[in-house]
Structures are given as structure tokens and as C-alpha cells.
Design a protein around this motif. Sequence first.
Motif, mmCIF file in Angstrom:
data_model
loop_
_atom_site.group_PDB
_atom_site.id
_atom_site.type_symbol
_atom_site.label_atom_id
_atom_site.label_comp_id
_atom_site.label_asym_id
_atom_site.label_seq_id
_atom_site.Cartn_x
_atom_site.Cartn_y
_atom_site.Cartn_z
ATOM 1 N N ALA A 1 0.834 -1.205 0.000
ATOM 2 C CA ALA A 1 0.000 0.000 0.000
ATOM 3 C C ALA A 1 0.864 1.249 0.000
ATOM 4 O O ALA A 1 1.995 1.255 0.474
ATOM 5 C CB ALA A 1 -0.919 0.004 1.226
ATOM 6 N N LEU A 2 0.292 2.279 -0.569
ATOM 7 C CA LEU A 2 0.944 3.595 -0.618
ATOM 8 C C LEU A 2 -0.069 4.632 -0.174
ATOM 9 O O LEU A 2 -1.252 4.518 -0.481
ATOM 10 C CB LEU A 2 1.350 3.945 -2.049
ATOM 11 N N GLY A 3 0.424 5.646 0.512
ATOM 12 C CA GLY A 3 -0.523 6.701 0.885
ATOM 13 C C GLY A 3 0.188 8.029 1.071
ATOM 14 O O GLY A 3 1.370 8.086 1.393
ATOM 15 N N ARG A 4 -0.570 9.088 0.830
ATOM 16 C CA ARG A 4 -0.019 10.427 1.067
ATOM 17 C C ARG A 4 -1.076 11.281 1.730
ATOM 18 O O ARG A 4 -2.234 11.312 1.293
ATOM 19 C CB ARG A 4 0.446 11.055 -0.243
ATOM 20 N N ILE A 5 -0.630 11.937 2.776
ATOM 21 C CA ILE A 5 -1.553 12.794 3.543
ATOM 22 C C ILE A 5 -1.081 14.242 3.412
ATOM 23 O O ILE A 5 0.116 14.501 3.477
ATOM 24 C CB ILE A 5 -1.542 12.378 5.030
ATOM 25 N N ARG B 1 -3.378 3.924 -2.258
ATOM 26 C CA ARG B 1 -3.539 2.699 -3.045
ATOM 27 C C ARG B 1 -3.321 1.521 -2.126
ATOM 28 O O ARG B 1 -2.327 1.464 -1.430
ATOM 29 C CB ARG B 1 -2.487 2.592 -4.155
ATOM 30 N N ILE B 2 -4.270 0.619 -2.146
ATOM 31 C CA ILE B 2 -4.188 -0.560 -1.271
ATOM 32 C C ILE B 2 -4.364 -1.803 -2.130
ATOM 33 O O ILE B 2 -5.403 -1.968 -2.770
ATOM 34 C CB ILE B 2 -5.278 -0.528 -0.191
ATOM 35 N N ALA B 3 -3.338 -2.652 -2.152
ATOM 36 C CA ALA B 3 -3.396 -3.864 -2.973
ATOM 37 C C ALA B 3 -3.195 -5.087 -2.096
ATOM 38 O O ALA B 3 -2.385 -5.068 -1.175
ATOM 39 C CB ALA B 3 -2.330 -3.804 -4.058
ATOM 40 N N LEU B 4 -3.939 -6.129 -2.385
ATOM 41 C CA LEU B 4 -3.866 -7.363 -1.592
ATOM 42 C C LEU B 4 -3.698 -8.583 -2.495
ATOM 43 O O LEU B 4 -4.273 -8.642 -3.585
ATOM 44 C CB LEU B 4 -5.152 -7.553 -0.780
ATOM 45 N N GLY B 5 -2.959 -9.535 -2.003
ATOM 46 C CA GLY B 5 -2.846 -10.816 -2.692
ATOM 47 C C GLY B 5 -3.361 -11.921 -1.787
ATOM 48 O O GLY B 5 -3.476 -11.756 -0.571
#
Lengths: 164, 292, 746
Positions: B203-207, B216-220
Amino acid sequence: MISNSERPGQCEISLAVNGEPKTVRVYPMARLLDVLRHELGLTGTKEGCGEGECGSCSVLMNGKLVNSCLVPALQAAGAGLTTIEGLAPGPQLTALQAAFLKCGGAQCGICTPGMILASRQLLDKKPKPTLEEVREGLSGNLCRCTGYMQIFEAVMEAAGGNPE
Amino acid sequence: MRSAPADFTLRAPGTLQQVLALLATEPGTWLPISGGTDVMVQYAAGKLSSRQLVSIWNLTELRGIEVLPDEVKIGAGCTYTELREHDVIAREFPLLANAARWTGGVANQNRGTLGGNIVNASPAADSLPALLAYEAELVLVSVRGERRVPYHGFHTGYKKITMESDELIRVICLARRFSGYLQYSRKVGARNAQAISKVCMAALGRIRNGVVEDVRIALGSVAPVPIRLTDIEQMLKGRRIEPALQGVVKKGVVAAIQPIDDIRSSARYRAAVAGNLVAEFLAQLVDGGTLA
Amino acid sequence: MKEEQIVGKSVPRKEGRDKVTGAARYIDDMTMPGMLYGATVRSQIPRGVIKKISFDSRFNWAEFVAVTAKDIPGKNCIALIGDDQPCLADGVVNHPEEPILLLAHQNPHVLRKAVDAVSIEYEPLPAVFTMEDSERCSQIIWGADNTFKTFLIAKGDIESVWEKADYIVEGEYTTGAQEQLYIENNGVIAAFDADQGITIWGSLQCPYYVHKAMMALLNLPSEKVRVVQAETGGAFGGKEDYPSIIAGHAALLAMKSGRPVKIIYDRMEDMTATTKRHPSRTRHRTAVSKDGKILGGEIEFTIDGGAYATLSSVVLSRGVIHAGGPYYWPCIRIRGKAVATSHPPHGAFRGFGAPQSLFAMERHMDRIAQVVGLSPVEIRRRNFLKFGETTTTDQVIREEIDLGKFLDRALVLSDYHAKKSRFVNENQIGPVKKGMGIAAFLHGAGFTGSGERYLASVVGVEGCADGTIRVLAASTEFGQGTNTVLCQIAAEALKLPYDCIQIAQPDTNQVPNSGPTVASRTAMVVGNLVRSAAIGIRQTLVAGGLHDSYSPEEFQAACQRHVAEHGELRSYARYDPPAGVFWDDQKYSGEAYASFAWAIYIAEVRVDLSTYAATVEDFVALQEVGRVLHPILAKGQIAGGVAQGIGFALYEKVVWQNGRMQNGQMTNYIMPTSADLPSIRVFFEEMGNIHGAYGAKGIGELPMDGPAPAIANAIEDALGTRFDSIPLLPEDIFEAISNSEPSEIR
């Protein structure tokens, strides 16, 4: 024992094993593990699982640790391989082998060739590893006998450090 | 070993053009094999249906990592070890560097390739959530030329990819625009190494000014394909992350995923852990710290 | 203790050099001229009648050698204790993967395909998959009532104890199957010659077990059966009785084909078809006084033996004898039962019943502590066995054991109290919860009761023509240090350098029967025989003129002279049961073991509630072992056993479906890697042992008993949730706590 008579579908593969040039006639999808053990008679490399999990089959291919049970022979063409037999060029043991002996790193011995080669790879990349780096570097080599403790000691001993 | 080598053909033409020509003349016949860390396992188990293989291991055209001002182009034949040891990848794309570190052990990292991980298309593949989070693009190549496609949407179903049978992935492109983002990745497996993931997250995030600007949140391992939690991302954009949001987010995660019971784990466990990981990411996002 | 020169030192592993150079030869490293490969066609159903066996016509079956039960010259059974297990199924199958038919061919790849080309039609019969179903007897699959064996241990007047009790504490505890997972799969080579008979080379623990089994199976006299142990890549009990099966298969193929036959399993076949640790269920009901003293109790210990009896009666025996732990029970009833299910028979795995019953006992002690309102430390302290007290089988403790003192030492080594206080605070915040857990236990080494007497082990020591000494024993090396320790003992006894001593390869043509390499008996019992036999050599030479305080060179010369003159120099020692050790097989009471080793293990565990995964962060293993004969080997045994115990507790789950193991690959059967284990810190106490070589007690199995309950206790300490069943996976922890309030991550 499978005989070495000509078979259609086989091909000649040349590679260097422990510094010596070798040519074998095998199926391209023969496993490198079987080429080493059967074609070349180097039985020091072992099969523990056949699925790339235990690391008993690890060898150095062009200086990089690989699980030989997962390498098709054709992909080893032209490669330089080091197996456990090639680690010590003469009767004198390497510091790593001596350390395994001294510290109790080998019990039943079946994981030992792969473990020593994995340790060799680790020390080549990190001559003075931390214990964490040793744990990580050997995490692809399963040992059922030692609980790993004395293997770590052996690697640290060979590296010239002391285990934490 | 449950396959007979005599039953299989493996060719190594030696150049990309020759491989592509072979794939074009007999589409669907030749299975490309790179480092073999997936294909050879199937082979050993007697479960490899393809009898004809073409080696793309060590093709120079597929190797190397090219660093450009705006993007990094990773050769599909790059091994996990090469990814781990590359300075720019480690610094700017830690989600991918971590995934490389978590895949198998050193021996498998020396052989497994990023292209192989994508094409094998296991929903549990370690590097795929990172590629989704980074919104990677793939350059596919065939005798007919090249085309560049977004990685998002590449997987259409369990082990199904939108690639023609005569195509190969040549490079994976990552845009260099994630400095200033919090980068979070975590793999949950049965043990700390050599484990197929039960849940895998990147995941990536910016505040900015306390408000979520981008996430962006990705899961496998929680669906037939690796997924982005786009509904949750939409919900979070423009909002402040507050404790009250946690419950909503966790419910949203459970709704967005389709985990299964299998030999490794259970659907309920996967759902709970996925929710926990997303919550952990959001907590870090609030703090503004980085967890590689 | 006397000043020893060699015993007590970490001399080099005798066969170590070969192991670190790749020169050591295991079965799959060996070939013979004209050798065929052998493979096994196995049952795909759990239970049924074989109706038809068909051979796919696309194969040229004339190229193959095929063997069925009809080809068995002797008795179609694997001779062990009872004779109920067939070597090859004859008309019926009783478990998945049961061997039915054998094939041999010179090409192992063709052979593999041929195995898949044999089709078997069955008429299925109802199968039984749980201990509870077996006990219900709605389906009888073995004997009259599905029960292989029962035991009753009765001490004292149990009925009176319930009224006197301030508390009655009950609990039920279960353990799952565990795969030994030696890294070298089972393998043998067999060769038959009409004059010599059958020769078996194998990866095995007990050459004479295989010898006995081959005599019965092949109808051959003793001198026509030869069994040789090859370098063996791990065993842990998994190669105690199983090799008799694979050896029998290879032998039958060798006899029928007239060629040597090698059978090597791949990992999946080994995992799915061979033995595992017996699953167990223990029920405790304990009467306790308000000051935390055990007044008495009942223990019901049940194990799942799989489809045939094999070793279940002996596993049950050890399990029931250890069920009371290292505590004083004024009175007790222990009822043990081994029942049949439709699984491949379960077998020996390090600990052999004790890890199962001790898991229950040590979990139960923590339960008793909670009920009574004492700490886990205090409840144990108040109940430890002491000198002069009797065990559950009325064995008097004749050593000045102070378990309270050991406990104190372990608490200090593990920083138990400080950590526990710290954790109480740290656990308030965040998803990570830490806890500490204790396990106190004992392990009796050697065969139970009259077992060693029955074995009547013999060891030889030989003076060779070149003046060196050779140990002749059937005891096998499979990593635990047999070769090294037995040579050390001989060297010490003869006051010769360690390098002057060799040990013969265990070959039934060359070595006497020193008993099986099991039950942690090798250093203690066989070592003592080596010592005696070595002294016999010295006595012979001294009687022949060698003076008492000889130098190694003088000894060597005297030995050479003797051999030149007499042709050979040999001394044998036979096991002599120690005086004053009495065991009643009927009442199951008395001196169960010549000596016990004692231990206190303490685990620090960390549970991460975001993943529900428990990991061991630190582990202290403190044990009293009589005498440490070889510090590095001893530490290695303990560390390795603890690692297996951690696997038993947290990682290793056999997934069963219709009696067959579904996760028969290393990808899916999870053992710990180097990245998963904590520092395992090993410490010893040494109180000597009059019954063991140089004061040694057996230690090989001891470390298996403690980790699982210590870990389960620690997890309860961390989470406040009780777990009485292992393996304990993150999914299990999740299910248990997800029913309560979901915890905040921050």
C-alpha cells in the motif's frame, strides 16, 4: 541405473564443474541435480524434497546459490558450477567446513552440503554477517537435526566473529 | 520426481527474436520457462501439462534495470536478487524490494524472475500487490511488435492473463513518483521464510494537511487475482483518518475480497487479517511514519 | 566425579569429515551393477476389499517384475510385536497408501508411469477416522473392539480423595499427528543370492529389527539375512520400524528378479505412506487441596494407532508412565488406551508417547494453578517429586533431586519474573502480546521396566591387527552422535587416544545385537556395555603381560602381538539388569526406568494480534542429564529437539482427509526455518547416574517433551485465552479470540 546409450531427444551439454570442463549427454529437461549425481557421479548434492523447499540440493551456479532440483540441464549449459566436492580443492578443509565440524553444525549430514554452500554464498556477499543476516541467508535450507543454533555458530566462527 | 525428462522438449534459442519467432509459428505450444521456480515444481510433481518448453532464462534483452528520470524499466528476466540489490528499487520501490526479499529463500530468489511471477499469475504471488500499488505498466513483445499496457486488469481470472500466446513480457515500468508517500508492505505466511502467503499487502498513501490525498491498497491471496481495494480507496480520498473509520474500513475490506478455505488457511482468517493489515497501514498513515 | 580425559570433552564427530565434504554415502548415493528400481502401488481408499487389479495394456509388462502377497515365501506380515500388519495387502486394505503391489524396472521414470498404470477396483468398506468414532465401535475395524492395547496404573486409594479435595480440576488436552520429516527419505537396496541369502542396505535405526522381520517374511534362517545400515540422514523414530516394510518390499523384488533392487521414496510418498507421531487425547481429573497440593487424580490417555498395532502398545506404555509428570501423586489412576483408525499406522517419533501425555500434564498444572489461585511457579514447586518419594508407578526416587532449585535457576536464566511484570504493562498497548510459560518434566531413558532385560543387548570391542580398537555394536548413527560417543567411551575406558578407536558399520554379519537405537538408550545402556567390553580387552592384555599403566604405544604393541598370536582379540559384554530394579508387568508398577532425566523449560512467546501468529522469542532449556559426555553433541541434541517441539506446538499440522495426508509436501507441511526459531539456550545440571555409562542419562528424546506445553502456557499468559490443543496455528488463535471483543490495533 539408466544406461548412457544414445537416446533421441538427448543433447550434449558442456559446463564447468568444480573447475573442470565436463560434457554430458542428457535430456534438456533432466534436472541439474540428477546430472550432477548420476552423469557426473557427484553424489554430495542431495535430494530432500524435489520441490525447491529444503535446499539440500543447493549448488553454486556462476557463483549464485540455486536449487539444482529446479534447474533444467539445458539452462546449465556453459555455466560454472561449484558443488560441495569442489569447495575444498585438496585434502585440506576450508575454514567453513572446519567450523561446521568444530561447532557441531553437521549432525546427520544430509542437509550439510547445501547448508555449507548456502553459508559460502552468504559469506561471499557478507563477510562479517550479523546473526540476523545469517538467519536470513540460510532460511532456504532446512535442517531437522540441529535447530540451527550450531550452524549459526559455525558460520560466525568461519566469519571470524562471535555469535550474539 | 514424477515426470520423465524423455517426454519433454526444451529449447534455448538464445535470442529474444528467435524465441518470439518460435512462439509465433506454433502459438500455444511452447511454454516459456525462465528461472523455473514455479514451472519446475509443477514438473517435479508430474503436473506440467506442457511438454514443449522454450527457455527465456538469461536472455540479455530481458535483463537489466534501466533507470530513467521519470521511470524505472525492469527487465522481465530480472531475478528477485537483482531487485533486492538494486539501489533505486530498494530506495524508491521498497514494496517491490520487500516482496523480492520475502519470496522463497536465497536460492529461489537467485532464479525466480519478476516476469515469471506475473505470468504464473498465482493469486498468492508476492510481488503482484506491489505492482498494482505502483500502477505498473507492462511492455509486451511479440513478432508483431510491442505494446504497452497497464498492469491493472492484466489478470482477468484465476491464473488467466490478457496476453496473447505468442507474447512475452519484456519490461515492467514503474513511474518514479512515490517519494513523499508512506509505503507499507506486509506478508503473512505460515512461517517467516519460504512460505506461500496467506495474505499479502502492498500500500501507498499520502496525507496533506491531515487529509488523504492519495491512497492505493493492494492485496494478494484474498481473491482469484491480486486486487486493489478501489472502493475503500475512493472512500478514503479527501477524508481525515479517524478511529471511527476503522470499523467501516474493516467491513469494507471484508466486502471487497473473496478469500477461500484451502490447504494453507481459512477464508475467515484471511478476511480478518486483511482487515487488520489495512487498519495497521491507515494507523501508520496518520502517524506519517514509514514502514518498509 | 572422576577426572576423565575424553568423556566430557567435545571430540570431533567420528564421521564428521565425510559429512562436510560430501563424501558420506547415503542409500541414494549407492548403486550396484544390474540394479533395478522398485516402486509401490498403494491403496487409494481408506478401507475396502480389492476386487480387481488391472494393468494398462499400453505398457509392456514383460519388462517389469511384479510382486504381490502371493509371492511372499514366508509369512505375509511385518514381524514386530503383534503380527497384524501385512507386508502387502492381500485382498483387503485398511488404510490409504497401504502397499498392495510392487514393481521393478531399470528405468525409474518408466517405473513411475507404470505405477500410475495399475488400476485397482475396490468395494469400499466403512472407515473410521477419529478416536471417538473408534471408541464408539459403530464400525469395528480391528480386533473385537478397535482397541490395540490398554494399561491401568493404579496407586493408592483413589476413591477417598474426591471428598477430601478442596478443588477438583478437570481438563481435556489433545495433540495432533506429527511427521518426523528427516531430510533423507526412506530408502533401501536389497540383493539376493541363493547361497548368501538376502542382503539389505538401508537408511535405518535398527538393523536387527529388519533382520528379524526379513527372516519371517522371506522364510530364511538367521545366517541368510544380512542387514547393513548406510549413512542415515535423520530418523527420529521414523526409521525404527518402518524400514522393515520397505526392506521387505525391496527384498521380495530382489528375490523375484534375481537382481539388486533399490527403493527410494520421494517426499510425497514418504510423508503420506509412512509413520507419524500418535495423535492423543488426555483427560485429567485432579483432586487438589487449597494449598495447591495434588491429592490424587484420574488420567485417561488415549492414542490413535492407525490401522495396525505396530508399536502402539509401547508408545502407550511410555505415555501412561510419564502422564503424571515430575510430581508426587499420593494416589492416581491412569488408564491408557490405543485405538485403531483407518490411517497409515502411527509409529515412533522422538519422545514416543511422553510428549503427548506431558503436554497434557503441564497444561493441566497451569489450570490447577488458576483454580487454586497460585502462580504456575508455585504450583509446581509445591508438588515436585523429591528424594524418597514414589512416582505414579511406585518407583522410589533414589537420587537427591531438587527440582525447586532447578526451577529457580531456570527462572533466573529466562529472566522470567522481570519479563512477566514488563509484559503486563507492555501488553496494554498495541497488537503484540507477550507471555512466559513453564514446563517441568522428566524422561525415563532406556526400555521400560523389563524391556532392557528382554533385549539382552550385547556389545563387542575388538583389538585389531594394527593395534587399533573397533567397537562392534548394532547401534546406529543418524546424527545424534552414536559413533562419537561410543568411541569416546571406549577410549576413556582404555585410556587411549580417541583417534585410536573406530566403530564398525552396523552390519548384522559383523556386529552383535546391542538392541535398537531408540528410547534414548545408546549412550546410557549401550555405552555401559562398550565400557565393559573395552575393559575386557584391557583385562585380556594385562593378563597376557601388559602392565597396568601402559602407554598407548605399549597397548598398541600388546594388541598387535595378541592378534598375531591368537588370531583375534575380542571381548563381549552382555546387558546385566541392575540389582534392585523391579518392574511388575502385570500391575504396571515398580521401577519403570533405571533413571530419569529432569528438566525445566521456559518459553517466551510473542503473539501478534494483527496476524494472530505466535512466535517463540526466547527459549531456556535446563535439564539434569546425569553426565554430559560430549558438550557440543549434547547441546545439539537439545537444540534440535526443542526445534522439533516448537514445530509440534506451532507449525506442524497434518491435514487429513479420508485418512490420507493432504499436505504431503515440504511447501505445505511447515517446519521451522532458520528465520523462525529463537535463540535456544541450553543449560545442564549433572548429578550422575549409577546406571549409565560414566554417569550419563539418555537425552535424545527429553527435549521433545517440554516445548509444546511451555509454549501453550506462554500463549495463555499472553492472551488470557486457554489453548489445550496442538498444533496451535494462527487460524486457531484467531477463531478462539474472534468470539470475544475485537481488540483495537492502537
